[in-house]
Enzyme design. Structure first.
Site, short mmCIF file in Angstrom:
data_model
loop_
_atom_site.label_atom_id
_atom_site.label_comp_id
_atom_site.label_asym_id
_atom_site.label_seq_id
_atom_site.Cartn_x
_atom_site.Cartn_y
_atom_site.Cartn_z
N ASP A 94 0.87 -1.14 0.28
CA ASP A 94 -0.03 0.23 0.12
C ASP A 94 0.71 1.14 0.05
O ASP A 94 0.23 2.29 0.16
CB ASP A 94 -0.89 0.02 1.12
CG ASP A 94 -2.04 -1.13 0.94
OD1 ASP A 94 -2.63 -1.28 -0.13
OD2 ASP A 94 -2.35 -1.90 1.91
N ASP A 156 -6.01 -4.55 -6.03
CA ASP A 156 -5.93 -2.85 -5.27
C ASP A 156 -4.56 -2.42 -5.88
O ASP A 156 -4.26 -1.37 -6.08
CB ASP A 156 -5.91 -3.26 -3.93
CG ASP A 156 -6.88 -3.88 -3.42
OD1 ASP A 156 -7.28 -5.20 -4.06
OD2 ASP A 156 -7.32 -3.82 -2.11
N1 GLY Z 1 -7.94 -3.83 0.42
C1 GLY Z 1 -8.38 -2.51 0.37
C2 GLY Z 1 -9.78 -2.27 0.05
O1 GLY Z 1 -10.49 -2.39 1.11
O2 GLY Z 1 -10.04 -1.89 -0.94
#
Ligand code: GLY
Length: 378
Positions: A94, A156
């Site tokens: 992230d 993601d």
């Molecule tokens: N995993 C990150 C989200 O909730 O989109």
């Protein structure tokens, strides 16, 4: 044919978001809100993946308003993230969500050298997560005793690769872009289904690179269609096309966009999973809507006018409905901007509540409609 934008609602929506965020900037300050419960944002530790969205929203509104108070809070959030960046052990994929919306935003707006260096450090950590055999960026670390997720990649991360594209652009060194492209090629090969829906998780054998299994993750089931996952894919692929000019990314982004737009309910705001059955399938996720809207607006700018209207009008319909039907403008007792977001239904966490990334992408969508950049993924 381009729909004429009724500028009145856009300006009104922007003013209300700005006004509410000014108030929030005093009550929340340099903290890391994620989901709102009972009208107040619950604060997370700085290492939580959502830490960039609040400062990112402050930067976006600062860029469009010149409000120095918002900038000051965003800068303090960025400084607080140093403990995570320098501490290293809590970092996962992230890094893009966290440092594009803090340090890269700051660098783009002010040219601050310290922020450029933070962004580059984050990009180096992200590049180091690349698995050469499977050509994917590893998503997570083993957070629990005995857990092995060294083969896990998630949709993601399509957004996080923008940090690598940025690093190549500012350094002139193509290695970061090569890794980002290799990962996005893997997304094309293993995550996007022929109908334009997407898998959330693909688990690779980290030694051989072969696909071991595909999982539903935050969606209802392995073969269902988690709407925020689709939003990450359509936006991330549009960004990859923007950064590389590779048509395969553009085609896939359009494919996911068409899937998304044709599954929307009457009010244009997506359910949390397009294939969840019964009452469960009725629950909305406004964050999927706002994220997709911003991605659609980017996509509209990357294609010719003869097809741009499909994406632009789709984004306008979503954003106007978010403003008119899901906003909290008349409720000063709610810190969130948008109601009815769903963070993680399978784990029963933060269902039907305001989410900070829903708010961020809503503000970003309004900024795109107004032409009030810059945008920190690009
Ligand atoms: N995993 C990150 C989200 O909730 O989109």
């Amino acid at each position: 044919m381009n729909r004429t934008i009724d500028q009145a609602w856009v300006d009104e929506a922007w003013s209300k978001a700005l006004e509410k965020t000014r108030t929030n900037s005093i009550s929340i300050g340099a903290e890391f809100p994620h989901a709102s419960q009972g009208g107040k944002y619950v604060l997370e530790v700085p290492s939580w993946w959502t830490a960039g969205f609040w400062p990112g929203m402050l930067w976006q509104l600062y860029a469009g308003s010149g409000d120095e108070g918002l900038k000051a809070v965003a800068e303090r959030c960025e400084e607080r993230l140093d403990e995570v960046l320098d501490g290293y052990v809590k970092l996962d994929h992230d890094l893009g969500f966290m440092w594009l919306l803090t340090s890269v935003a700051n660098y783009k707006l002010t040219g601050r050298e310290e922020s450029r260096v933070r962004g580059l450090k984050a990009a180096n950590y992200l590049a180091a997560r690349f698995n050469l055999k499977g050509r994917y960026i590893r998503a997570w670390n083993p957070w629990r005793e005995g857990e092995d997720n060294s083969g896990v990649a998630i949709i993601d991360c399509s957004m996080n690769t923008s940090l690598l594209f940025w690093a190549s652009e500012v350094t002139g060194d193509p290695r970061y872009r090569h890794i980002a492209e290799a990962h996005m090629d893997t997304v094309l090969e293993h995550f996007i289904r022929p109908d334009g829906s997407v898998y959330h998780i693909v688990n690779f054998n980290p030694e051989t690179g072969e696909v071991a299994e595909k999982l539903g993750g935050q969606g209802y089931a392995p073969e269902s269609a988690w709407s925020r996952g689709a939003a990450w894919a359509l936006y991330g692929l549009a960004l990859a096309y923007h950064h590389t000019g590779k048509l395969s990314y553009l085609h896939a982004s359009k494919q996911v966009a068409h899937f998304f737009l044709t599954r929307l309910p009457e009010d244009q705001v997506p359910h949390w999973d397009f294939r969840a059955p019964g009452d469960v399938g009725e629950i909305r996720d406004t964050s999927a809507g706002s994220c997709a809207a911003s991605g659609l607006l980017l996509l509209a700018g990357l294609v010719g006018e003869s097809e741009a209207y499909i994406y632009r009008n789709g984004a306008l319909r979503i954003t106007e409905s978010l403003y008119r039907n899901y906003g909290t403008w008349d409720n000063p007792g709610e810190q969130g901007l948008l109601l009815h977001g769903t963070s993680n239904y399978p784990e029963d966490r933060n269902i039907d509540v305001p989410l900070i990334y829903g708010d961020f992408f809503y503000v970003e969508s309004l900024a795109r409609i107004k032409g009030a950049g810059p945008f920190y993924w690009e």
